[in-house]
Design an enzyme around this catalytic site. Structure first.
Site, PDB file in Angstrom:
ATOM      1  N   CYS A 179       0.012   1.061   2.107  1.00  0.00           N
ATOM      2  CA  CYS A 179       0.215   0.578   3.474  1.00  0.00           C
ATOM      3  C   CYS A 179       1.004  -0.729   3.534  1.00  0.00           C
ATOM      4  CB  CYS A 179      -1.129   0.404   4.168  1.00  0.00           C
ATOM      5  SG  CYS A 179      -2.115   1.921   4.221  1.00  0.00           S
ATOM      6  N   HIS A 327       0.178  -3.686  10.295  1.00  0.00           N
ATOM      7  CA  HIS A 327      -0.061  -2.310   9.876  1.00  0.00           C
ATOM      8  C   HIS A 327      -1.151  -1.723  10.761  1.00  0.00           C
ATOM      9  CE1 HIS A 327      -1.366   1.153   7.717  1.00  0.00           C
ATOM     10  NE2 HIS A 327      -2.442   0.563   7.226  1.00  0.00           N
ATOM     11  N   ASN A 357      -3.522   5.836  11.398  1.00  0.00           N
ATOM     12  CA  ASN A 357      -2.994   5.066  10.267  1.00  0.00           C
ATOM     13  C   ASN A 357      -1.948   5.921   9.541  1.00  0.00           C
ATOM     14  OD1 ASN A 357      -2.516   3.827   7.791  1.00  0.00           O
ATOM     15  ND2 ASN A 357      -4.643   3.252   7.455  1.00  0.00           N
TER      16      ASN A 357
END
Length: 401
Positions: A179, A327, A357
């Site tokens: 990520c 993020h 996500n």
């Protein structure tokens, strides 16, 4: 130095003194006046390479490389799968509900690859849209960075993406930092421009974590989705440099809290000829394993600190931030980081509710939507931060346009 065109290109000193993060570069590190080198022919030994591809790349003369330049973000693009999976859809698979998921994560829907869709296809679409916005031809791209932890090919996908997009003069490679991948790729792009004299670098963040999710585990299957996003980073004068400051860090001791490790399957051969442990067992990847509480604690502590370090390097106060772009992992993490940095909610970019996500794709995907909607405008200062598996985390203070 041999370029993709097959010519040895001279390095040319920047028109103004190059700056390091501590100020002007010392005299002994400044580049000497350019020295023209005789052209060298790039030979390709692989007989399987398409001659048309090689000749196309070699037919276009390249500009001399100028080191010490700044970087600016001039285009962005994104792509998502067609299949949308809602919280209500997931409630038919695991014991959960829309209310339970939304209250704990802020997520309502996520996109998942289906049918003939591939991560490479999404990456190509995102890259093409970034080039269109930037008004840069594919053949003018020098480098393609594919930031992903879930490539369609274990050996990487950047070369395939740049070939499909038509970046005939570019080199490409993958960056694996989960990520945090896009932030790492963005900073890497600026370093290639500053130290390598490249002009145009395409940074693609793409992941398909749906392939590694245990869809019977309500603790993880509710979180992840698939997507791709891209930005075109272009060389500019030092005075116009759009990367104002950055900070990247990692701590392998936290790997136990978030991982998808390899697992050994059955032995490939039944007869090992008496040699113990040979041949190696066929390797597969386990589903994503996550300690949610520890990851949350890590993120709300480290992300604000990382942004503060990047701001300090940029010489800017938190009040100078026009947009906070984190993020998109969990809305509670985003809200906690914004609160610690004293950034009001109307300056926070979030599309987590629609996509979940999406790992390395989350920042460029949210940025693309914010730019195309008119929210982010030329000259706006963005504090972007990625964090995740490794554990890795990083922040960049950038100016759009």
């Amino acid at each position: 130095m041999v370029a993709a065109s097959g010519l040895a290109l001279p390095r040319v000193a920047a028109p103004c003194p190059a700056r390091t993060r501590g100020g002007l570069r010392p005299a002994f590190l400044r580049f000497a006046p350019p020295v023209a080198l005789p052209p060298r022919q790039l030979r390709c030994c692989a007989s399987t390479v398409d001659d048309g591809v090689v000749s196309a790349a070699a037919s276009k003369p390249r500009l001399p490389r100028v080191v010490g330049m700044g970087s600016k973000l001039v285009g962005c693009g994104s792509a998502i799968p067609t299949l949308s999976v809602s919280n209500d859809d997931l409630s038919k698979i695991v014991e959960t509900s829309d209310e339970w998921i939304a209250a704990r994560t802020g997520i309502r829907n996520r996109r998942v690859l289906s049918g003939d869709e591939t991560l490479r296809g999404l990456s190509i679409q995102a890259a093409q849209r970034a080039l269109e916005m930037a008004e840069v031809k594919a053949e003018d791209v020098d480098l393609v960075l594919l930031c992903t932890s879930t490539p369609d090919d274990l050996f990487g996908g950047a070369a395939q993406v740049l070939a499909e997009v038509g970046c005939t003069n570019a080199f490409g490679f993958d960056i694996t930092a989960a990520c945090s991948g896009f932030i790492v790729g963005l900073i890497t792009a600026t370093r290639f421009i500053k130290g390598g004299g490249l002009q145009n670098v395409l940074v693609v963040g793409a992941d398909a974590l749906s392939k590694y999710v245990d869809w019977t585990d309500r603790g993880t299957c509710i979180l992840f989705g698939d997507a791709a996003g891209a930005v075109l980073v272009q060389a500019c004068s030092v005075d116009e440099d759009g990367l104002l400051g950055f900070c990247v860090q990692s701590d392998g001791n936290g790997q136990k809290h978030l991982n998808a490790i390899t697992a050994n399957d059955e032995s490939i051969l039944s007869n090992t000829n008496g040699v113990p442990g040979f041949p190696p067992k066929k390797a597969t990847y386990s589903c994503i394993q996550m300690n949610g509480k520890e990851v949350f604690r890590f993120a709300v502590r480290c992300v604000p600190q990382s942004i503060e370090k990047a701001l300090q390097e940029a010489g800017l106060p938190a009040s100078s931030i026009d947009w906070l772009l984190l993020h998109q992992a969990n809305q509670r993490i985003i809200d906690a980081a914004a609160s610690r940095l004293d950034i009001p909610s109307d300056k926070v970019i979030s599309n987590l509710a629609n996509y979940g996500n999406t790992s390395a794709a989350s920042i460029p995907l949210a940025l693309d939507e914010a730019v195309r909607s008119g929210k982010v405008k030329t000259g706006d200062i963005i504090a972007a931060s990625g964090f995740g598996a490794g554990l890795t985390w990083g922040s960049a203070i950038v100016k759009w346009g």
